[in-house]
Every structure is written in C-alpha cells, then in structure tokens.
Write an enzyme that holds these catalytic residues in place. Structure first.
Site, short mmCIF file in Angstrom:
data_model
loop_
_atom_site.label_atom_id
_atom_site.label_comp_id
_atom_site.label_asym_id
_atom_site.label_seq_id
_atom_site.Cartn_x
_atom_site.Cartn_y
_atom_site.Cartn_z
N ASN A 1 -1.19 0.73 5.99
CA ASN A 1 -0.36 -0.23 5.25
C ASN A 1 0.11 -1.25 6.27
O ASN A 1 0.59 -0.86 7.33
CB ASN A 1 0.83 0.51 4.63
CG ASN A 1 1.82 -0.42 3.98
OD1 ASN A 1 1.51 -1.58 3.71
ND2 ASN A 1 3.01 0.08 3.72
N GLY A 2 -0.05 -2.54 5.98
CA GLY A 2 0.39 -3.57 6.93
C GLY A 2 -0.76 -4.45 7.34
O GLY A 2 -1.77 -4.52 6.64
N LYS B 1 11.62 -9.43 -17.03
CA LYS B 1 11.11 -9.69 -15.68
C LYS B 1 10.03 -10.75 -15.69
O LYS B 1 9.96 -11.59 -14.80
CB LYS B 1 10.57 -8.38 -15.08
CG LYS B 1 10.12 -8.51 -13.63
CD LYS B 1 11.28 -8.77 -12.70
CE LYS B 1 10.86 -9.19 -11.32
NZ LYS B 1 11.93 -9.88 -10.59
N LYS C 1 22.02 -16.23 -9.65
CA LYS C 1 22.10 -14.78 -9.41
C LYS C 1 23.37 -14.22 -10.04
O LYS C 1 23.35 -13.21 -10.72
CB LYS C 1 22.11 -14.44 -7.91
CG LYS C 1 20.82 -14.52 -7.16
CD LYS C 1 19.81 -13.47 -7.49
CE LYS C 1 18.93 -13.90 -8.63
NZ LYS C 1 17.75 -14.66 -8.36
N TRP D 1 -2.96 -2.50 -1.58
CA TRP D 1 -2.52 -3.82 -2.04
C TRP D 1 -3.20 -4.78 -1.07
O TRP D 1 -2.84 -4.88 0.09
CB TRP D 1 -1.00 -3.89 -1.96
CG TRP D 1 -0.36 -5.22 -2.16
CD1 TRP D 1 -0.37 -6.29 -1.32
CD2 TRP D 1 0.43 -5.62 -3.28
NE1 TRP D 1 0.36 -7.32 -1.84
CE2 TRP D 1 0.86 -6.95 -3.03
CE3 TRP D 1 0.83 -5.01 -4.47
CZ2 TRP D 1 1.67 -7.66 -3.93
CZ3 TRP D 1 1.63 -5.71 -5.35
CH2 TRP D 1 2.04 -7.02 -5.09
N CYS E 1 0.83 -1.21 0.00
CA CYS E 1 0.00 0.00 0.00
C CYS E 1 0.87 1.26 0.00
O CYS E 1 1.98 1.28 0.52
CB CYS E 1 -0.87 0.04 1.25
SG CYS E 1 -1.83 -1.44 1.48
N HIS F 1 32.12 -36.25 -8.56
CA HIS F 1 31.71 -37.04 -9.73
C HIS F 1 31.88 -36.25 -11.03
O HIS F 1 31.27 -36.60 -12.03
CB HIS F 1 30.26 -37.51 -9.57
CG HIS F 1 30.08 -38.40 -8.38
ND1 HIS F 1 30.54 -39.70 -8.35
CD2 HIS F 1 29.53 -38.18 -7.16
CE1 HIS F 1 30.27 -40.23 -7.16
NE2 HIS F 1 29.66 -39.32 -6.42
N GLU G 1 20.75 -21.24 -6.61
CA GLU G 1 20.26 -19.86 -6.67
C GLU G 1 21.44 -18.88 -6.67
O GLU G 1 21.43 -17.88 -7.40
CB GLU G 1 19.31 -19.60 -5.49
CG GLU G 1 18.78 -18.19 -5.36
CD GLU G 1 17.96 -17.69 -6.55
OE1 GLU G 1 17.67 -18.47 -7.47
OE2 GLU G 1 17.65 -16.49 -6.56
N ARG H 1 4.77 0.86 -6.03
CA ARG H 1 4.64 -0.11 -4.94
C ARG H 1 3.61 -1.18 -5.27
O ARG H 1 3.55 -2.21 -4.59
CB ARG H 1 4.23 0.60 -3.64
CG ARG H 1 5.23 1.62 -3.18
CD ARG H 1 4.66 2.50 -2.08
NE ARG H 1 4.52 1.79 -0.83
CZ ARG H 1 5.48 1.65 0.07
NH1 ARG H 1 6.65 2.19 -0.16
NH2 ARG H 1 5.28 0.99 1.18
N GLU I 1 23.33 -14.37 -14.02
CA GLU I 1 22.38 -13.52 -14.75
C GLU I 1 22.74 -12.04 -14.68
O GLU I 1 22.44 -11.30 -15.60
CB GLU I 1 20.93 -13.77 -14.33
CG GLU I 1 20.57 -13.38 -12.94
CD GLU I 1 19.12 -13.72 -12.59
OE1 GLU I 1 18.27 -13.77 -13.48
OE2 GLU I 1 18.84 -13.92 -11.39
#
Ligand code: F6R
Length: 611
Positions: free
Chosen positions: A100-101, A606, A488, A74, A2, A507, A484, A27, A491
C-alpha cells in the site's frame, strides 16, 4: 486505499484472508488478490473488481494452506486490472509482495533490474520490490537479510508484506507511511492495514511506527527499527467493537478523516513531484508545452466543498498561468451558455466523480470542444471516464458526509497543477523546487495543528456552541476557506453561518455584528494581513466575538482577539491546506456538543446524483 492482510498460523488461511479483506473493503479498491503457500510452492489468485470476483475464482481453483497474504488494490501505478492486482512476484515466482503506498524511486530501480535481466510483468511500482529482494538473494543472502537491504533502497512511502515461498512460515512487513498493525494470537500472528480484520482472532495489537519492520512466524513476532535494532514494544489491548474498529477508534468517520489528512495529502503529492529535477509528473494527465500554449482560458466547474477548492485553485492557477480563470457552480454552468472552444481548458472538480451538476457542466464543455480534465477521488467514476486527463486525489474513501480530506487533497492537486503549469511555461526550477519542499512538509504541519490545537478547539466549541449565527471572514486565498468554514459548520451543526471576504463585510454583513456573534477569521501573514486586521478592528469595535486563526507567535493578535488558534507558517499558496483544519475541527466539536448526527447530517447525501 489498498487493504493488506498477512497470516501465519494453524487455520486455513483462505477464509481468514477473505474475511479480513471484507473488513478492509471500506477503504475502497478496484481489484483483489491472494497468495497462499502450500507444499507445492506459492499459489496466487487475483481478480479485477469486487471480492466476489476473487471468491468465484477461488471456487474454481480452491487453495489451502496456513500461511499467506491478501490485498485489495486502489490503483496508483498502472490500470486497475487483474494483471496489476497484487500480490506480485519475482522472476522465480517465489518472492511475493503486497503493498500500500507508492515507491517513488521505482523507475530507476526497475531500469537497473531490467538491465540485470529481470522481467517485469506488470505496470506497478510494487513489482520492483519482489525483484529487488530476488536480486539480493542471488549470492546466497537469506530472505530476511535481502529484505533488510531492499528496504534501505526504497524511497517513498509504503506498507509492505513480503514472503518467500522457499522459506515458508516467515512473513516480513515494513511500514513507512501507511498504517500497519500486527495481531498477536495463540500459535498464529496476523498483519493488516488496520485492526478491523484482527479482532476475530486477537485483541493484542502492536502498532508499527514509520521506519520499522516486523518478522513474524507462527510462534513469535519481532519488531526492528530502521537500523535493524530490535524494538521492545508491548502490545496494546484493544477493546473496540467492530464498528469502532472500522473508524479506527474515532467516534465518527468525520473525525477519523480529519486525522487522515496528513496521510491523504502525502499520498496525493507522492510520486508526482520530484525535487531533484524540479519536475511534476501526472500518470493520467499529459499536456505538452505546445498544447498548453494553445490554452487561452480555464473554467473550473464544481459544487459545494469542491467548488471552494476550485476558488482556491483559481488563485493558484491564475498566478501560475497568467490567463483568465473562471470558477462556476456545476448547476449554473451549462444554463448560462458559457463561452467555450478548443482553447478552453475545463477542470471538473469532484470528490465522488458522480455529482450530476458537475458532470452536466463537464458534458456541456466537452460538447463545445474544450479540453477536459478532472480532479477526482474515485477511480473509474463518471467524471474520470469522460475527461481527457485525470488528477486523482488519493484521499481514500470519504465516508463522513461533510467533506474534509477530499478538500485538502483537492487543494494539493491544484497546487501540483500550478507547479506543472509553471514547468510548462519554463519557469525557474529553483522556485519550483522550493515550492515542492514546502509541499513536502505540509503533512507534518497538519499533524502539528491536530496535536497542539484539537483540545483547545474543542474548548472553544464548548464556549460558542449556543450561538445562533456565525460569520467567517478571510481575504485572498482564505476567502474560500471562510466559505468552507461556514459550510462545514452549517451542514453538520445546523447553525446559520456565512462566509465573506473580510473586506466586503462593511458593505452589509457588519449590520449583524453584536456581542452574540462569533466571527471566525483567518489572519495569517500574507500581503493583506494589515487589511484583515483593520477589518477585524471593525468587528471588535461592535463587540463581536473574534476567533482568529493566525500564525504562531502573533503576540499582537493574541492580545487583540478573544481567542486565537495558532498554526505553523507556510507559503501563501499552501496556507489554505492548514487554515481549513481548525475550521473542520470547530464545526465537528460544535456539532458534537449540539448532539447532531455528525456523519449523516439531516437532508444531505454523500453523492448528489440528481440535478
Ligand atoms: C460538503 C460536501 C458537498 C460536496 C458536493 C460536491 O461537505 O461534501 O458540498 O462537496 O456535493 O460533491 P463532489 O465533490 O462529490 O462532486
């Protein structure tokens, strides 16, 4: 998340608020609203969807005044529709609140207020705040005092802006979690979720700390702490330009989003786990114990970083559910004719909710009769529309192409889901409570890593950025984190990197090791710690450069590795949320040092909406 704005001054408040909300659009939101106080009282206009819808309504019903507030919502509690859009008000329509929250204890508060005769008009947790203030004012208590008393009863985390139409000219705003800043102008003061909307009016900004609240009118701003003691805080002079302001002063969205993780993780578990009762509750996902008993296997479908989250999820869910869990790439799933029926639970994991490969896999599963749920970050996205149940990751919009906060919130969602399954299976509530306690303190531990390790990791990036290849190793829950870390790095820095289970190195990949190969490994104290150490000995024996993410005070590791990054201890299922953070920072600072476009790496989008 929010967006919040409140204004008191001499200007016409509507353009100030709409302009401010535009600056907060990044946001993400699903509805918007505005409250203006004029001679006739408080006027509220709200609209579902984009700000243009709100503006169209304001054209039909123009408002004016020099005091008011605006909000982009949101959704967390209640559907994203006009009725649930903020601002919300009390029974008399005088006390008006934006938020907000999440107010975690809104349900008992609401029940209590309903018993006292308050009528609620929305499904939101926010509305309870307006009624609570109203209730306190019934015996003649003034607005400010009523707000003070109300804040003491709220649990959860929130940024709140509150006004009382019968006391125009005073805005009270409180912070306990989400950000809130106050801009000090000439005969005007303005409160918002971040500095972007303030810069058109002032560069003198006060940042509120958790537990603090501010009382503002046209002439002055007073900050108070949680014990109602005045706080003397000098404003900061902000020199950011508009673009920097949207990144909250961070050089890149990726860095901002890495730093947002404590908040994002907290937003993902808040209001869903209740330590007292040991219960997990999801708004948009309900499974009964009987329904769960019919599930015989779970398929997780995802791509890229979300697929790595799925691999961690497999560890957590398999342990909780004791049924087979498979994790598939979206692009592979439907073409392998998977064995799916009504006893299969399929979990599509997707930040955007629009990834074509993941959606196609989910469609395939649904067509075959599976029960379909999604872990998704975007409200109303395709994945959420087709699923029977949704666990939203409340990360807020992720703008940097390299996924960071979406990943750690996906891990949080999987952890909650594993507790939910334990609950459905009737497992010991004390164990669940203990796990919840550990979850609750994870945001502090992420903050700790960011505070203590960021500079050190930047220095490591400067030491290793010229390497042509990197190897990432991990075992158990940390094997997906090795994947991951490698993703990161490759990319955003374009360095070739591979992730491997540490035990698998001998191996094949061991052939790569020489004095030029940095090997990044996770070696925290899990049951396979000694095994990982043996694997790292093999690297060391071949002169590889060892960078180890380990527990604090692992003196033996400090002597043995070339470099260590220490992280705080937590229980094994939560460790990936911590161990990935140094990997994200390492990738970021290596890419920065190599002069790469961190937020928009070459060839990447994205949201990948093609097959
Ligand atoms: C990597 C990254 C991608 C996405 C993948 C899936 O940093 O962001 O690998 O994770 O394209 O996207 P979502 O989660 O939106 O389905």
């Amino acid at each position: 998340m929010c967006g919040i704005i409140g204004y008191v001054g001499t200007r016409d408040v509507v353009p100030v608020i709409i302009g401010g909300l535009r600056k907060l659009e990044y946001r993400g939101y699903d509805s918007a609203g505005i409250a203006v106080v004029d001679d006739s009282g408080v006027e509220i206009v709200r609209a579902e969807g984009k700000l243009t819808n709100l503006e169209a309504k304001l054209n039909d019903k123009p408002l004016s005044g020099s005091f008011g507030m605006g909000h982009t919502r949101w959704a967390t509690h209640g559907k994203p529709n006009e009725n649930n859009a903020h601002p919300h008000r009390d029974c008399n329509g005088k006390v008006v609140v934006i938020h907000n929250g999440i107010i975690e204890n809104f349900l008992p508060l609401k029940q209590d207020l309903q018993a006292k005769g308050h009528e609620f008009k929305t499904e939101t947790d926010t509305e309870v705040v307006a009624h609570l203030i109203e209730e306190k004012m019934k015996d003649g208590t003034d607005f400010t005092e009523a707000v003070r008393k109300t804040l003491k009863e709220l649990e959860g985390h929130y940024a709140l802006v509150m006004i009382d139409g019968s006391a125009p000219g005073t805005i009270i705003a409180a912070k306990s979690g989400p950000p809130l800043v106050v801009g000090l102008g000439e005969n005007e003061n303005i409160i918002a979720s971040d500095v972007a909307p303030l810069l058109a009016y002032t560069r003198n900004i006060i940042y509120l700390e958790d537990g603090e609240y501010v009382i503002a009118n046209q002439q002055q701003v007073q900050v108070f702490d949680g014990n109602d003691r005045p706080v003397d805080r000098a404003p900061k002079r902000i020199t950011w330009d508009a673009v920097m302001a949207e990144k909250e002063g961070y050089r890149h969205y990726m860095l901002k989003e890495i730093h947002e993780q404590p908040r994002a993780v907290r937003d993902t578990f808040t209001g869903r786990m209740f330590e007292e009762s040991g219960e997990v509750f999801f708004n948009d996902l309900q499974l009964t114990a009987e329904e769960w008993a019919k599930i015989k296997k779970v398929h997780v479908i995802a791509c890229g970083t979300s697929w790595h989250a799925g691999l961690v999820g497999k560890f957590l869910l398999e342990d909780a559910a004791r049924i087979p869990i498979e994790v598939d790439y979206g692009s592979e799933y439907r073409y392998r004719n998977p064995i799916v029926d009504e006893s299969t639970l399929v979990i599509g994991v997707t930040q955007s909710g629009e990834t074509a490969d993941t959606i196609a896999g989910m469609q395939e599963a649904k067509a075959k009769g599976a029960k379909l749920i999604t872990i998704c970050n975007v409200i109303g996205a395709a994945a959420t529309r087709m699923a029977d149940g949704v666990i939203y990751t409340n990360a807020g919009p992720e703008i940097g192409v390299a996924s960071t906060k979406a990943f750690t919130t996906q891990l949080t969602a999987f952890f909650l889901l594993s507790l939910y399954i334990r609950q459905l299976r009737g497992e010991n509530r004390d164990d669940i409570r203990y796990a919840m306690h550990e979850m609750r303190v994870i945001p502090h531990k992420i903050e700790d890593i960011l505070k203590k390790q960021e500079k050190h990791i930047e220095a490591l990036a400067h030491k290793y950025y010229k390497a042509n290849d990197f190897l990432f190793l991990g075992r158990g829950v940390h094997y997906p984190i090795a994947l991951e870390g490698a993703l990161k790095l490759k990319e955003i820095s374009y360095i070739h990197a591979e992730g491997y289970p540490a035990g698998e190195m001998k191996h094949g990949p061991i052939a790569l090791i020489d004095e030029n190969l940095p090997v990044v490994s996770v070696a925290t104290h899990t049951p396979v710690y000694d095994k990982v150490v043996s694997n790292l000995q093999e690297v060391k024996a071949r002169d590889g450069k060892l960078i180890v993410i380990c527990d604090e005070h692992d003196e033996a590791m400090k002597k043995f590795a070339d470099d260590v990054i220490e992280i705080p201890w937590t229980i094994e299922p939560l460790q990936p949320i911590l161990t990935v953070v140094p990997m994200q920072l390492l990738a970021y600072y290596v890419a920065l040092r190599r002069g790469c476009d961190v937020d928009q790496p070459r060839n990447l989008a994205k949201s990948v909406t093609v097959e």
